[in-house]
Design a protein around this motif. Structure first.
Motif, PDB file in Angstrom:
ATOM      1  N   ASN A 101     -99.242  40.005  12.804  1.00 30.95           N
ATOM      2  CA  ASN A 101     -97.854  39.955  11.953  1.00 30.95           C
ATOM      3  C   ASN A 101     -98.114  39.178  10.802  1.00 30.95           C
ATOM      4  O   ASN A 101     -96.970  38.709  10.212  1.00 30.95           O
ATOM      5  N   ASN A 102     -99.242  38.746  10.461  1.00 27.64           N
ATOM      6  CA  ASN A 102     -99.371  38.066   9.032  1.00 27.64           C
ATOM      7  C   ASN A 102     -98.693  36.740   8.819  1.00 27.64           C
ATOM      8  O   ASN A 102     -98.360  36.416   7.932  1.00 27.64           O
ATOM      9  N   ASP A 103     -98.682  36.237  10.029  1.00 29.23           N
ATOM     10  CA  ASP A 103     -98.191  34.869  10.069  1.00 29.23           C
ATOM     11  C   ASP A 103     -99.274  33.522   9.730  1.00 29.23           C
ATOM     12  O   ASP A 103     -99.110  32.641   9.949  1.00 29.23           O
ATOM     13  N   GLY A 104    -100.837  34.256   9.712  1.00 26.89           N
ATOM     14  CA  GLY A 104    -101.720  33.623   9.489  1.00 26.89           C
ATOM     15  C   GLY A 104    -102.318  32.959  10.841  1.00 26.89           C
ATOM     16  O   GLY A 104    -103.483  32.366  10.722  1.00 26.89           O
ATOM     17  N   PHE A 105    -101.705  33.367  11.973  1.00 21.13           N
ATOM     18  CA  PHE A 105    -102.408  32.732  13.207  1.00 21.13           C
ATOM     19  C   PHE A 105    -102.825  34.006  14.064  1.00 21.13           C
ATOM     20  O   PHE A 105    -101.675  34.633  14.248  1.00 21.13           O
ATOM     21  N   ASN A 106    -104.001  34.372  14.549  1.00 20.59           N
ATOM     22  CA  ASN A 106    -104.278  35.213  15.382  1.00 20.59           C
ATOM     23  C   ASN A 106    -103.890  36.588  14.788  1.00 20.59           C
ATOM     24  O   ASN A 106    -103.576  37.425  15.751  1.00 20.59           O
TER      25      ASN A 106
ATOM     26  N   PHE B  52    -113.356  42.853  11.496  1.00 17.73           N
ATOM     27  CA  PHE B  52    -112.315  42.301  12.613  1.00 17.73           C
ATOM     28  C   PHE B  52    -111.281  43.278  12.725  1.00 17.73           C
ATOM     29  O   PHE B  52    -110.925  43.939  11.519  1.00 17.73           O
ATOM     30  N   TRP B  53    -110.762  43.570  13.858  1.00 15.36           N
ATOM     31  CA  TRP B  53    -109.593  44.466  13.794  1.00 15.36           C
ATOM     32  C   TRP B  53    -108.328  44.068  13.451  1.00 15.36           C
ATOM     33  O   TRP B  53    -107.987  42.829  13.918  1.00 15.36           O
ATOM     34  N   ASN B  54    -107.362  44.655  12.544  1.00 15.55           N
ATOM     35  CA  ASN B  54    -106.327  44.120  12.022  1.00 15.55           C
ATOM     36  C   ASN B  54    -105.217  44.778  12.654  1.00 15.55           C
ATOM     37  O   ASN B  54    -103.891  44.517  12.302  1.00 15.55           O
ATOM     38  N   GLY B  55    -105.182  45.492  13.539  1.00 20.58           N
ATOM     39  CA  GLY B  55    -104.251  46.195  14.335  1.00 20.58           C
ATOM     40  C   GLY B  55    -103.716  47.395  13.669  1.00 20.58           C
ATOM     41  O   GLY B  55    -102.773  48.121  14.095  1.00 20.58           O
TER      42      GLY B  55
END
Length: 102
Positions: free
Chosen positions: A14-19, A59-62
């Motif tokens: 969700n582009n919050d910079g975490f996970n 890395f997979w970005n969803g």
């Protein structure tokens, strides 16, 4: 040489910079791996061949194949091939599920 790896079971792109990306992490040394990720209907939404844990471009970005539409929240089936004995030895095959949270 001793090393370990972590296979996580959820992430939230969700582009919050975490996970935000699905990552395979290794400690001690880089680990080469291949990965295939499928949605609940068996359609492949991501794969990476002979990637390295140190290389973030794999890395997979969803998103479908990292460039297509966003994949919905839910469970995804993952097939791992981990080259634990080096890139020239047969890989260890593992599978599991990950949860994508939006």
């Amino acid at each position: 040489s001793q090393f370990s790896f972590d296979l996580y079971n959820s992430f939230s792109p969700n582009n919050d910079g975490f996970n935000d990306r699905f990552v395979i992490k290794s400690q001690g040394q880089d680990l080469q791996y291949s990965i295939m990720i499928f949605n609940r209907w068996g359609a492949k939404v991501y794969d990476a061949e002979r990637a390295w844990t140190s290389d973030p471009q794999y890395f997979w970005n969803g998103r479908v194949m990292n460039v297509g539409p966003d994949c919905p929240s839910g469970s995804y089936f993952v097939l791992y091939s981990l080259y634990l004995d080096g890139p020239d030895a047969p890989p260890t095959q593992l599978h599991g599920a990950i949860t994508l949270l939006r």
